[in-house]
Design an enzyme around this catalytic site. Structure first.
Site, PDB file in Angstrom:
ATOM      1  CB  SER A   1      38.584  79.734  93.118  1.00 50.45           C
ATOM      2  OG  SER A   1      37.297  80.300  92.940  1.00 50.45           O
TER       3      SER A   1
ATOM      4  N   GLY B   1      34.755  89.509  90.494  1.00 48.84           N
ATOM      5  CA  GLY B   1      33.418  89.262  89.943  1.00 48.84           C
ATOM      6  C   GLY B   1      33.303  87.974  89.148  1.00 48.84           C
ATOM      7  CG  PHE B   2      32.633  87.644  86.079  1.00 47.43           C
ATOM      8  CD1 PHE B   2      31.427  86.965  85.905  1.00 47.43           C
ATOM      9  CD2 PHE B   2      32.605  89.027  86.237  1.00 47.43           C
ATOM     10  CE1 PHE B   2      30.222  87.657  85.886  1.00 47.43           C
ATOM     11  CE2 PHE B   2      31.403  89.737  86.214  1.00 47.43           C
ATOM     12  CZ  PHE B   2      30.208  89.053  86.034  1.00 47.43           C
TER      13      PHE B   2
ATOM     14  CG  HIS C   1      37.331  86.644  98.015  1.00 48.83           C
ATOM     15  ND1 HIS C   1      37.841  86.651  96.728  1.00 48.83           N
ATOM     16  CD2 HIS C   1      37.333  87.946  98.416  1.00 48.83           C
ATOM     17  CE1 HIS C   1      38.135  87.889  96.383  1.00 48.83           C
ATOM     18  NE2 HIS C   1      37.826  88.690  97.382  1.00 48.83           N
TER      19      HIS C   1
ATOM     20  CG  MET D   1      34.608  89.548  96.174  1.00 48.43           C
ATOM     21  SD  MET D   1      34.944  88.570  94.700  1.00 48.43           S
ATOM     22  CE  MET D   1      34.727  86.947  95.390  1.00 48.43           C
TER      23      MET D   1
ATOM     24  N   GLY E   1      38.259  83.179  85.404  1.00 44.07           N
ATOM     25  CA  GLY E   1      38.683  83.048  84.014  1.00 44.07           C
ATOM     26  C   GLY E   1      39.128  84.341  83.356  1.00 44.07           C
TER      27      GLY E   1
ATOM     28  CG  MET F   1      30.971  87.021  93.961  1.00 42.05           C
ATOM     29  SD  MET F   1      31.226  86.828  92.186  1.00 42.05           S
ATOM     30  CE  MET F   1      32.915  86.214  92.183  1.00 42.05           C
TER      31      MET F   1
ATOM     32  N   GLY G   1      41.327  79.282  90.053  1.00 42.50           N
ATOM     33  CA  GLY G   1      40.002  78.851  89.622  1.00 42.50           C
ATOM     34  C   GLY G   1      40.063  78.072  88.327  1.00 42.50           C
TER      35      GLY G   1
ATOM     36  CG  MET H   1      41.085  91.298  94.384  1.00 40.43           C
ATOM     37  SD  MET H   1      40.320  89.664  94.491  1.00 40.43           S
ATOM     38  CE  MET H   1      39.880  89.253  92.816  1.00 40.43           C
TER      39      MET H   1
ATOM     40  CG  ASP I   1      41.164  85.487  94.272  1.00 40.04           C
ATOM     41  OD1 ASP I   1      41.082  84.680  93.323  1.00 40.04           O
ATOM     42  OD2 ASP I   1      40.173  85.850  94.948  1.00 40.04           O
ATOM     43  N   GLY I   2      43.030  85.563  91.240  1.00 39.85           N
ATOM     44  CA  GLY I   2      42.549  86.006  89.940  1.00 39.85           C
ATOM     45  C   GLY I   2      43.621  85.889  88.885  1.00 39.85           C
ATOM     46  N   GLY I   3      43.338  85.086  87.867  1.00 39.57           N
ATOM     47  CA  GLY I   3      44.232  84.982  86.722  1.00 39.57           C
ATOM     48  C   GLY I   3      45.499  84.182  86.967  1.00 39.57           C
TER      49      GLY I   3
ATOM     50  CG  ASP J   1      35.696  83.455  94.747  1.00 41.38           C
ATOM     51  OD1 ASP J   1      36.391  84.316  95.308  1.00 41.38           O
ATOM     52  OD2 ASP J   1      36.177  82.554  94.021  1.00 41.38           O
TER      53      ASP J   1
ATOM     54  CG  HIS K   1      39.402  81.470  97.199  1.00 40.23           C
ATOM     55  ND1 HIS K   1      39.961  82.406  98.056  1.00 40.23           N
ATOM     56  CD2 HIS K   1      38.702  82.184  96.274  1.00 40.23           C
ATOM     57  CE1 HIS K   1      39.626  83.621  97.657  1.00 40.23           C
ATOM     58  NE2 HIS K   1      38.852  83.518  96.581  1.00 40.23           N
TER      59      HIS K   1
END
Ligand code: DX5
Ligand code: ZN
Length: 231
Positions: A13, A147-148, A71, A73, A150, A42, A202, A142, A180-182, A40, A38
């Site tokens: 990402s 939104g963020f 993606h 958002m 990390g 937003m 990411g 997700m 996606d995420g973490g 993002d 990827h």
């Protein structure tokens, strides 16, 4: 007949990359064996952050031939599909919680020649995808509140991936199952065990260490997890 082994893909990402050196980040990730990028998007409404739009997607398009996963958002993805497709997006991923009508987004995304994915926030039950699943090329679960980059992976994501996997298998769909995420080398293992095939990463790629080493250990985890799928 033996089932085909699923294709496992890593998609760095770019939100976690240094925007001042995006070309280098793209090159490093390609060299490290990334399978896709990827991106993002937003809008500051759908999520409490603002990232970038089609102009940046186009700049990345000019620097890579890998597939670009967009993606969205944003509140009204339908309105922007054409712009992101023209900018070079290969897959257009909208949120089921957005204002747009999923049927229209799917139809329009396909008409534009893109593949289409539906994303679910952590609080959205997997049942929300059932009505559209046959038409989707990707389901994105997700692992954090969007939104963020990390953020820490939410463990309840794992049973949700498993139930998305069951749903896709039940209808014989070969759609990507994205998480996606973490995602880190440790969370990638249970995510792969649960049946995810597309791993958005990411911070675990760009926020420290060498991109090569980071991708190598993510790849090892994903393969390890997939060898021991837990149903
Ligand atoms: C979060 C984004 C993610 C994020 C992933 O809203 O959708 O794609 O950039 O970053 P990490 O892997 O650091 O959680
Ligand atoms: Zn994302």
């Amino acid at each position: 007949m033996e089932a085909h082994p699923r294709k496992l893909r890593l998609a760095p990402s770019l939100l976690s990359a240094d925007f001042g050196a995006l070309g280098e980040a793209v090159r490093a990730a390609e060299k490290g064996g990334a399978d896709a990028f990827h991106l993002d998007v937003m809008d500051g409404h759908f999520v409490p952050n603002i990232s970038f739009g089609p102009a940046l997607v186009r700049a990345v398009r000019q620097r890579t031939r890998l597939p670009m996963d967009i993606h969205l958002m944003i509140d009204d993805p339908l309105r922007y599909l054409d712009a992101f497709r023209k900018a070079g997006g290969d897959s257009l991923v909208f949120h089921l919680e957005s204002r747009s009508d999923p049927a229209e987004v799917i139809r329009e995304g396909h008409r534009l020649g893109a593949t289409v994915g539906a994303a679910l926030r952590p609080d959205t039950p997997i049942e929300a995808v059932d009505r559209w699943i046959e038409k989707l090329d990707q389901v994105l679960v997700m692992g954090v509140h969007p939104g963020f980059s990390g953020q820490k992976f939410i463990p309840e994501t794992i049973p949700k991936i498993r139930s998305a996997r069951e749903r896709l298998d039940r209808i014989g769909s070969s759609a990507d199952l994205s998480v996606d995420g973490g995602i880190t080398p440790s969370t990638a293992i249970p995510a792969a065990q649960a049946g995810a095939t597309f791993f958005v990463c990411g911070n675990s790629v760009f926020a420290g260490g060498s991109v090569d080493d980071n991708l190598r250990s993510l790849r090892a985890s994903v393969e390890e997890g997939a060898r021991h799928e837990v149903r």
